[in-house]
Structure formats: C-alpha cells, structure tokens
Design a protein around this motif. Structure first.
Motif, PDB file in Angstrom:
ATOM      1  N   CYS A  13      -9.643  41.858  17.553  1.00  0.00           N
ATOM      2  CA  CYS A  13      -8.311  42.342  17.180  1.00  0.00           C
ATOM      3  C   CYS A  13      -7.721  43.342  18.163  1.00  0.00           C
ATOM      4  O   CYS A  13      -6.551  43.710  18.031  1.00  0.00           O
ATOM      5  CB  CYS A  13      -8.344  42.963  15.782  1.00  0.00           C
ATOM      6  SG  CYS A  13      -9.274  44.520  15.688  1.00  0.00           S
ATOM      7  N   GLN A  24      -0.486  29.067  20.250  1.00  0.00           N
ATOM      8  CA  GLN A  24      -0.715  30.454  20.647  1.00  0.00           C
ATOM      9  C   GLN A  24       0.380  30.968  21.565  1.00  0.00           C
ATOM     10  O   GLN A  24       0.796  32.127  21.455  1.00  0.00           O
ATOM     11  CB  GLN A  24      -2.073  30.575  21.334  1.00  0.00           C
ATOM     12  CG  GLN A  24      -3.247  30.343  20.389  1.00  0.00           C
ATOM     13  CD  GLN A  24      -4.578  30.603  21.059  1.00  0.00           C
ATOM     14  OE1 GLN A  24      -5.009  29.848  21.919  1.00  0.00           O
ATOM     15  NE2 GLN A  24      -5.226  31.692  20.689  1.00  0.00           N
ATOM     16  N   HIS A  60       3.517  31.572  19.441  1.00  0.00           N
ATOM     17  CA  HIS A  60       3.271  32.320  18.194  1.00  0.00           C
ATOM     18  C   HIS A  60       3.770  31.540  16.974  1.00  0.00           C
ATOM     19  O   HIS A  60       4.502  32.063  16.138  1.00  0.00           O
ATOM     20  CB  HIS A  60       3.948  33.692  18.267  1.00  0.00           C
ATOM     21  CG  HIS A  60       3.632  34.459  19.515  1.00  0.00           C
ATOM     22  ND1 HIS A  60       2.394  34.999  19.764  1.00  0.00           N
ATOM     23  CD2 HIS A  60       4.402  34.758  20.608  1.00  0.00           C
ATOM     24  CE1 HIS A  60       2.406  35.619  20.935  1.00  0.00           C
ATOM     25  NE2 HIS A  60       3.597  35.480  21.476  1.00  0.00           N
ATOM     26  N   GLU A  67      -5.233  29.841  14.999  1.00  0.00           N
ATOM     27  CA  GLU A  67      -5.296  31.254  15.369  1.00  0.00           C
ATOM     28  C   GLU A  67      -6.682  31.834  15.071  1.00  0.00           C
ATOM     29  O   GLU A  67      -7.242  32.587  15.874  1.00  0.00           O
ATOM     30  CB  GLU A  67      -4.228  32.036  14.596  1.00  0.00           C
ATOM     31  CG  GLU A  67      -2.817  31.875  15.119  1.00  0.00           C
ATOM     32  CD  GLU A  67      -2.566  32.746  16.328  1.00  0.00           C
ATOM     33  OE1 GLU A  67      -3.067  33.887  16.365  1.00  0.00           O
ATOM     34  OE2 GLU A  67      -1.873  32.279  17.258  1.00  0.00           O
ATOM     35  N   TRP A  68      -7.219  31.484  13.930  1.00  0.00           N
ATOM     36  CA  TRP A  68      -8.548  31.983  13.549  1.00  0.00           C
ATOM     37  C   TRP A  68      -9.615  31.447  14.501  1.00  0.00           C
ATOM     38  O   TRP A  68     -10.535  32.172  14.880  1.00  0.00           O
ATOM     39  CB  TRP A  68      -8.840  31.559  12.112  1.00  0.00           C
ATOM     40  CG  TRP A  68     -10.171  31.997  11.584  1.00  0.00           C
ATOM     41  CD1 TRP A  68     -10.665  33.279  11.539  1.00  0.00           C
ATOM     42  CD2 TRP A  68     -11.188  31.167  11.014  1.00  0.00           C
ATOM     43  NE1 TRP A  68     -11.918  33.296  10.972  1.00  0.00           N
ATOM     44  CE2 TRP A  68     -12.262  32.010  10.640  1.00  0.00           C
ATOM     45  CE3 TRP A  68     -11.277  29.799  10.765  1.00  0.00           C
ATOM     46  CZ2 TRP A  68     -13.419  31.527  10.042  1.00  0.00           C
ATOM     47  CZ3 TRP A  68     -12.428  29.315  10.165  1.00  0.00           C
ATOM     48  CH2 TRP A  68     -13.486  30.172   9.809  1.00  0.00           C
ATOM     49  N   LYS A 119      -9.183  30.269  17.756  1.00  0.00           N
ATOM     50  CA  LYS A 119      -9.001  30.621  19.159  1.00  0.00           C
ATOM     51  C   LYS A 119      -8.882  32.123  19.389  1.00  0.00           C
ATOM     52  O   LYS A 119      -9.502  32.673  20.300  1.00  0.00           O
ATOM     53  CB  LYS A 119      -7.748  29.922  19.713  1.00  0.00           C
ATOM     54  CG  LYS A 119      -7.839  28.398  19.688  1.00  0.00           C
ATOM     55  CD  LYS A 119      -8.988  27.905  20.557  1.00  0.00           C
ATOM     56  CE  LYS A 119      -9.046  26.390  20.616  1.00  0.00           C
ATOM     57  NZ  LYS A 119     -10.155  25.899  21.453  1.00  0.00           N
ATOM     58  N   ARG A 120      -8.086  32.793  18.585  1.00  0.00           N
ATOM     59  CA  ARG A 120      -7.845  34.218  18.826  1.00  0.00           C
ATOM     60  C   ARG A 120      -8.915  35.105  18.204  1.00  0.00           C
ATOM     61  O   ARG A 120      -9.354  36.080  18.804  1.00  0.00           O
ATOM     62  CB  ARG A 120      -6.476  34.622  18.288  1.00  0.00           C
ATOM     63  CG  ARG A 120      -6.139  36.089  18.499  1.00  0.00           C
ATOM     64  CD  ARG A 120      -4.773  36.425  17.984  1.00  0.00           C
ATOM     65  NE  ARG A 120      -4.462  37.836  18.174  1.00  0.00           N
ATOM     66  CZ  ARG A 120      -3.357  38.428  17.748  1.00  0.00           C
ATOM     67  NH1 ARG A 120      -2.423  37.723  17.127  1.00  0.00           N
ATOM     68  NH2 ARG A 120      -3.152  39.714  17.948  1.00  0.00           N
ATOM     69  N   TYR A 121      -9.328  34.753  16.987  1.00  0.00           N
ATOM     70  CA  TYR A 121     -10.264  35.608  16.256  1.00  0.00           C
ATOM     71  C   TYR A 121     -11.694  35.070  16.241  1.00  0.00           C
ATOM     72  O   TYR A 121     -12.528  35.585  15.501  1.00  0.00           O
ATOM     73  CB  TYR A 121      -9.766  35.824  14.832  1.00  0.00           C
ATOM     74  CG  TYR A 121      -8.435  36.525  14.781  1.00  0.00           C
ATOM     75  CD1 TYR A 121      -8.308  37.851  15.189  1.00  0.00           C
ATOM     76  CD2 TYR A 121      -7.287  35.863  14.343  1.00  0.00           C
ATOM     77  CE1 TYR A 121      -7.079  38.493  15.158  1.00  0.00           C
ATOM     78  CE2 TYR A 121      -6.058  36.508  14.309  1.00  0.00           C
ATOM     79  CZ  TYR A 121      -5.960  37.812  14.716  1.00  0.00           C
ATOM     80  OH  TYR A 121      -4.746  38.456  14.681  1.00  0.00           O
ATOM     81  N   LYS A 122     -11.952  34.013  17.017  1.00  0.00           N
ATOM     82  CA  LYS A 122     -13.321  33.533  17.271  1.00  0.00           C
ATOM     83  C   LYS A 122     -14.076  33.159  15.988  1.00  0.00           C
ATOM     84  O   LYS A 122     -15.273  33.387  15.864  1.00  0.00           O
ATOM     85  CB  LYS A 122     -14.110  34.585  18.059  1.00  0.00           C
ATOM     86  CG  LYS A 122     -13.454  34.961  19.379  1.00  0.00           C
ATOM     87  CD  LYS A 122     -14.175  36.094  20.060  1.00  0.00           C
ATOM     88  CE  LYS A 122     -13.558  36.428  21.407  1.00  0.00           C
ATOM     89  NZ  LYS A 122     -12.141  36.816  21.308  1.00  0.00           N
TER      90      LYS A 122
END
Length: 275
Positions: free
Chosen positions: A58, A138, A141, A197-198, A200-203
């Motif tokens: 984050c 991504q 957005h 998003e979960w 790719k961004r938040y692994k």
C-alpha cells in the motif's frame, strides 16, 4: 534544492519553487507547502531507529530500526517492507535474485543453432489474456471509476424504497427497482477490475482488510440479485398489503451498509499511508 508537498494529493515536487499546477491533481501553486527537513531526517544512524521502510503493498512508510510486524494500513506482513533512503529510493535488493539456470549435461560437444533458438524461445514468458486486460485496468484506474457508479446509485435506490414504503409512492419504488437493475449490470465489471487490482497491485494479500472487502463485495452482489429477481417474480413485494415489504427494505439497507464498508476500506488503502 527544496521539496514541496501538494496539500491536496500529497505529490512531492523538487525544485527551487513549487510548480504552477500540481501534475497529479492540478491544484494551484498556493496549495503547496515546503517540506522542511531537519538534521535528523537525512539518513540517521540505524542505532537511533531512524531508518525508513515502505510497504510494497500500500505504500505506507514506517520509521524505526526495523519494519513493523504488520502494516497498520493494509496488514501486510513484515516481509513486504523494503528499506528506503531520505529521497524515497529503495536501499538494497527488492526482488530475490533469479535462480541460476540449469546447464544441460554435455551429451554432445556441439550445440546446434536450432537447439539454441528453441531454448531461447522456451525461455520467453507468455503473456496471458488476464495480463493483457490488467494493463489498461491499472493504467486508467478502471476499478475506482467503475465502483463509483453503483456507490452513487445505491443510496438513491435505498432512499427511494424507504420513501415509497412509508409514503406509498409507487413511482419511487419503480425508480428504485430500475436503479437496482443498473447496479446489478455494473457489478460484474466492478468485481473484475477489483480482482485485477488485488492481484496486480496488492499481490493477492489475504489480510483482514482485503478479506472483508471481498466479503462485502459478495454480499452486495448477492443482495442486489435477491432484490432485483424478487421484484421480477413478485412485482407487488413493496405494496402496502405485502407482508414482506419490511424484509425487502431491510435487505436493501444491509446492501447499502456492505457497500459503504467496502468503500471505507478502499479509502483506507488509498489514503491511509498519508495519515
């Protein structure tokens, strides 16, 4: 060279003066304040506990001799923190080095060109459809964009249902039904972009905040489906003589609460690192 922080979005600008306009949120020059660094800020000794660590999930920044056991924003474990310097650059390795390639047994003394080309081709990473889809999601957005549609419609739909129930206004009950149909049609896109998003961004972090968001999303999908299909099967479910009208409204209120909680947790992930 001075550093200037945007008071709206937190963007940091480096220069002798703040920019005329923030490149992120387009805030005016007057919204920037100079970041004053004390003598203890730039690279203090580790014994004083002045090292800085950034959460890879984050972006939360922690100051101390070592990273926290758990991120206070997204609950990522200690292993998801990397050390950063005074400028915010990562110190040391951030990605484990790749395992050494296994060498083939020397069956023959000469390796042919086709064999080399085949080995190089097999080493290429194939791009899946999911990866192709994740790029624009991504970049543009799309999850926060799509999630604003149901989040804006749901309060109006529940409000219409409540007014229709207590004041017997049929037109508002019908308007609420049409709004719920719009929400149900939009939810698959919201859930898909949120899943990307979960991933790719938040692994794929399975902490309390993400599990709660996922559960809330499933509750919203299930409750919206119940409300829409119940109304299709029984058009008089909200009629004054219907014994189920308060249950129907209760499901709608629970739906709105789940959507609100998911939005609150999403805001914590985005803005929690700014305190």
């Amino acid at each position: 060279m001075s550093k200037w922080e945007c008071g709206v979005c937190g963007y940091i600008h480096k220069g002798d003066a703040p920019p005329d306009q923030c490149p992120v949120c387009e805030a005016q020059k007057k919204m920037f304040t100079e970041v004053v660094e004390t003598a203890a800020d730039p690279a203090p000794p580790a014994s004083e506990g002045g090292r800085r660590w950034r959460c890879l999930v984050c972006g939360y920044v922690h100051s101390g001799s070592e990273p926290p056991d758990k991120c206070p924003v997204c609950a990522a474990p200690k292993s998801q923190f990397v050390e950063i310097d005074a400028e915010g650059n990562t110190i040391g390795e951030t990605v484990p080095p790749a395992a050494p390639m296994e060498t083939a047994p020397p069956a023959t003394a000469v390796t042919t060109a086709p064999a080399v080309a085949e080995a190089q081709g097999s080493a290429k990473v194939e791009t899946t459809f999911f990866d192709t889809l994740a790029g624009p999601v991504q970049k543009f957005h799309l999850h926060p964009i799509t999630v604003h549609f149901p989040n804006g419609i749901l309060p109006a739909a529940v409000g219409f249902l409540a007014i229709a129930l207590f004041f017997n206004i049929t037109s508002l009950e019908l308007a609420a039904f049409y709004n719920l149909i719009a929400v149900l049609l939009m939810l698959p896109v919201v859930l898909l972009t949120g899943f990307i998003e979960w991933q790719k961004r938040y692994k794929c972090l399975k902490s309390f905040i993400f599990i709660t968001k996922i559960l809330c999303s499933l509750v919203v999908l299930a409750a919206t489906s119940v409300l829409v299909f119940w109304r299709l099967i029984d058009p008089a479910v909200m009629a004054p003589e219907s014994p189920s009208r308060f249950i129907y409204l209760g499901i709608a209120v629970a739906l709105l609460g789940a959507a609100g909680l998911a939005g609150h947790l999403g805001g914590k992930l985005v803005f929690g690192s700014r305190g």
